[in-house]
Design a protein around this motif. Structure first.
Motif, PDB file in Angstrom:
ATOM      1  N   LEU A 145       0.830  -1.194   0.000  1.00 58.97           N
ATOM      2  CA  LEU A 145       0.000   0.000   0.000  1.00 58.97           C
ATOM      3  C   LEU A 145       0.873   1.254   0.000  1.00 58.97           C
ATOM      4  O   LEU A 145       2.007   1.246   0.486  1.00 58.97           O
ATOM      5  CB  LEU A 145      -0.914   0.035   1.229  1.00 58.97           C
ATOM      6  CG  LEU A 145      -2.258  -0.692   1.143  1.00 58.97           C
ATOM      7  CD1 LEU A 145      -2.077  -2.165   0.871  1.00 58.97           C
ATOM      8  CD2 LEU A 145      -3.054  -0.475   2.433  1.00 58.97           C
ATOM      9  N   THR A 146       0.331   2.328  -0.536  1.00 60.26           N
ATOM     10  CA  THR A 146       0.992   3.623  -0.422  1.00 60.26           C
ATOM     11  C   THR A 146       0.599   4.268   0.906  1.00 60.26           C
ATOM     12  O   THR A 146      -0.304   3.798   1.610  1.00 60.26           O
ATOM     13  CB  THR A 146       0.570   4.565  -1.563  1.00 60.26           C
ATOM     14  OG1 THR A 146      -0.833   4.894  -1.408  1.00 60.26           O
ATOM     15  CG2 THR A 146       0.775   3.904  -2.922  1.00 60.26           C
ATOM     16  N   GLU A 147       1.263   5.355   1.252  1.00 54.60           N
ATOM     17  CA  GLU A 147       0.934   6.053   2.486  1.00 54.60           C
ATOM     18  C   GLU A 147      -0.502   6.571   2.467  1.00 54.60           C
ATOM     19  O   GLU A 147      -1.209   6.519   3.480  1.00 54.60           O
ATOM     20  CB  GLU A 147       1.920   7.198   2.718  1.00 54.60           C
ATOM     21  CG  GLU A 147       3.341   6.704   2.998  1.00 54.60           C
ATOM     22  CD  GLU A 147       4.365   7.823   3.055  1.00 54.60           C
ATOM     23  OE1 GLU A 147       3.983   8.980   2.742  1.00 54.60           O
ATOM     24  OE2 GLU A 147       5.532   7.557   3.404  1.00 54.60           O
ATOM     25  N   LEU A 148      -0.955   7.080   1.321  1.00 47.58           N
ATOM     26  CA  LEU A 148      -2.329   7.572   1.224  1.00 47.58           C
ATOM     27  C   LEU A 148      -3.329   6.425   1.330  1.00 47.58           C
ATOM     28  O   LEU A 148      -4.362   6.540   2.000  1.00 47.58           O
ATOM     29  CB  LEU A 148      -2.539   8.329  -0.088  1.00 47.58           C
ATOM     30  CG  LEU A 148      -1.823   9.676  -0.234  1.00 47.58           C
ATOM     31  CD1 LEU A 148      -2.194  10.311  -1.575  1.00 47.58           C
ATOM     32  CD2 LEU A 148      -2.166  10.627   0.901  1.00 47.58           C
ATOM     33  N   GLN A 149      -3.049   5.323   0.663  1.00 43.41           N
ATOM     34  CA  GLN A 149      -3.952   4.172   0.749  1.00 43.41           C
ATOM     35  C   GLN A 149      -4.051   3.653   2.182  1.00 43.41           C
ATOM     36  O   GLN A 149      -5.138   3.304   2.653  1.00 43.41           O
ATOM     37  CB  GLN A 149      -3.471   3.057  -0.180  1.00 43.41           C
ATOM     38  CG  GLN A 149      -3.678   3.338  -1.658  1.00 43.41           C
ATOM     39  CD  GLN A 149      -3.080   2.267  -2.538  1.00 43.41           C
ATOM     40  OE1 GLN A 149      -2.052   1.673  -2.199  1.00 43.41           O
ATOM     41  NE2 GLN A 149      -3.710   2.003  -3.673  1.00 43.41           N
ATOM     42  N   ALA A 150      -2.924   3.615   2.865  1.00 40.57           N
ATOM     43  CA  ALA A 150      -2.929   3.116   4.235  1.00 40.57           C
ATOM     44  C   ALA A 150      -3.795   3.989   5.141  1.00 40.57           C
ATOM     45  O   ALA A 150      -4.404   3.491   6.096  1.00 40.57           O
ATOM     46  CB  ALA A 150      -1.495   3.054   4.774  1.00 40.57           C
TER      47      ALA A 150
END
Length: 345
Positions: free
Chosen positions: A146-151
Motif C-alpha cells: 500500500l501507499t501512504e495515502l492508501q494506508a
C-alpha cells in the motif's frame, strides 16, 4: 466559527499537532515530540491522516463522547520510528485507532471493537494529527503493498467491511445503503464485492450521481421518494444505515422486506422508535455495527492490493497540515462533493 493558525517554527524534539481547542476553534500547536513508548507500544511517525465525519462533528461541537481540547485524527498511516519487537524502523503501518482493554467480557470473547473500556484515538484520547504518536503494537498492521495515502484510507473502509460482515450478505440479497457519504460508499463497495444487488439512497442527487460516475452504482434513489414499486415492491433484504440521522433510520423500517436485516452503521444520540407489529411480522433483525476488527482491516488491505477498491476515486483531495486551519471550516460546511480529504505530514 473561528479557525486559528498558531503554528510555531519546528525545533528539535518538538512537533506540531492539529487540535480542536473548543467547538469552532481549531489550531496548530507545538508539543514535545514523544521519544519513548511504554512496554508493548511503538512510536509511529505519522505520514497521512484521513479527515472524517467524526472530526467535523468534533469541530462543530456535536460529538457526544469528547472532552476538549483534543488532538484529532484516527484514520492513520505511519512509519515505525524505532525498531521494536517484530517491527522495523521505517516500516509502513496502518493504525487501528480502537484501543481495547483486553480484559472485559467483549475483549475476552473476541470483540475488541466494542470493548467496554474502549479508547478511540482522536476521541477519548489525543489522536494522530501530529508528527508522532505512541500506539499499542497490537493495533498496528503491516501496510505491505500500500501507499501512504492508501494506508490512511483503510480504517474508514474497514467500518463498511465490518458492517457487511455483520450482515452475512449473500449474492441472493437485495441491499439498500442509505447515506452516500464516505462510510456509505465504503459499505456499498464491500456489499457489492459480496455479490449482492446494491442500491444507494441519499438526500443529495449530486452525491448519488458521484457514486454512479466514480464507482458505477446505477441503482440510486433520492430519499423521500416512493421506491417500493415494480421489482422493489417487496422491499430490501438488508438495509445499511450510514446517514447519522434518526429520522432517516426510522424511515428505513418500512423499506425492509420480510425476513430482513437492518444494520445500523451510524450512531445517533436520539431514541429510535418503530412499529412493533411491522417489525415482528417481518421477523426483522436489527444489527448494530461498531468500529472494526483486525479481520476487517485485513479484508480492506487485501481488496486494495488486488485493485478491487479504487482508492484514487475515494480520495477527493490532499492537503498539508499547515493548510488545514484555513480549510477545515470550509470542508466541514460543504461535504456534498467530498468523499475523503487526506492530510499529509
Amino acid at each position: 466559527m473561528t479557525l486559528e493558525n498558531t503554528k510555531s517554527p519546528a525545533v528539535a524534539q518538538s512537533m506540531v499537532c492539529g487540535t480542536v481547542v473548543e467547538p469552532g476553534v481549531f489550531t496548530l500547536e507545538t508539543r514535545d515530540l514523544p521519544d519513548h513508548a511504554p512496554e508493548g507500544w511503538a512510536l509511529i511517525d505519522i505520514q497521512a491522516v484521513g479527515i472524517c465525519g467524526t472530526d467535523y462533528h468534533i469541530l462543530e461541537g456535536k460529538h457526544p463522547f469528547l472532552n476538549y481540547p483534543r488532538v484529532i485524527g484516527h484514520e492513520l498511516s505511519g512509519r515505525i520510528a524505532e525498531s521494536t519487537g517484530s517491527w522495523t524502523a521505517g516500516q509502513l503501518v496502518v493504525v487501528n485507532p480502537y484501543l481495547s482493554c483486553n480484559a472485559c467480557r467483549a475483549c475476552t470473547r473476541g470483540k475488541p471493537n466494542c470493548c467496554s473500556n474502549i479508547e478511540v484515538l482522536g476521541v477519548h484520547r489525543d489522536g494522530g494529527l501530529c508528527s508522532r504518536i505512541a500506539v499499542p503494537q497490537q493495533n498496528l498492521y503491516p501496510a505491505t503493498g500500500l501507499t501512504e495515502l492508501q494506508a490512511a484510507m483503510v480504517e474508514f473502509l474497514a467500518i463498511g467491511a465490518h458492517a457487511v460482515r455483520r450482515a452475512n450478505l449473500t449474492a441472493e440479497d437485495r441491499v439498500l445503503v442509505t447515506g452516500a457519504g464516505p462510510i456509505g460508499i465504503g459499505t456499498a463497495l464491500f456489499a457489492r464485492l459480496s455479490g449482492a444487488e446494491v442500491h444507494l439512497m441519499d438526500m443529495s442527487r449530486a452525491r448519488l450521481d458521484q457514486a454512479t460516475a466514480k464507482f458505477g452504482f446505477e441503482n440510486t434513489h433520492l430519499a423521500g421518494t416512493d421506491i417500493l414499486s415494480g421489482p422493489l415492491q417487496d422491499g430490501f433484504d438488508v438495509i445499511f444505515d450510514a446517514t447519522g440521522n434518526a429520522a432517516a433510520i426510522e424511515a428505513g423500517f418500512p423499506l425492509l422486506a420480510h425476513g430482513s436485516r437492518y444494520v445500523l452503521v451510524s450512531v445517533v444520540k436520539e431514541t429510535i422508535s418503530f412499529s412493533d407489529p411491522e417489525f415482528h411480522k417481518r421477523e426483522t433483525q436489527i444489527i448494530g455495527s461498531r468500529n472494526a476488527t483486525r479481520e476487517d482491516f485485513e479484508t480492506v488491505m487485501s481488496a486494495i492490493r488486488e485493485d478491487r477498491i479504487d482508492t484514487g476515486a475515494l480520495c477527493t483531495l490532499t492537503l498539508q497540515l499547515e493548510e488545514l486551519p484555513n480549510k477545515f471550516s470550509e470542508l466541514a460546511k460543504d461535504r456534498e462533493g467530498l468523499i475523503k480529504a487526506i492530510v499529509t505530514l
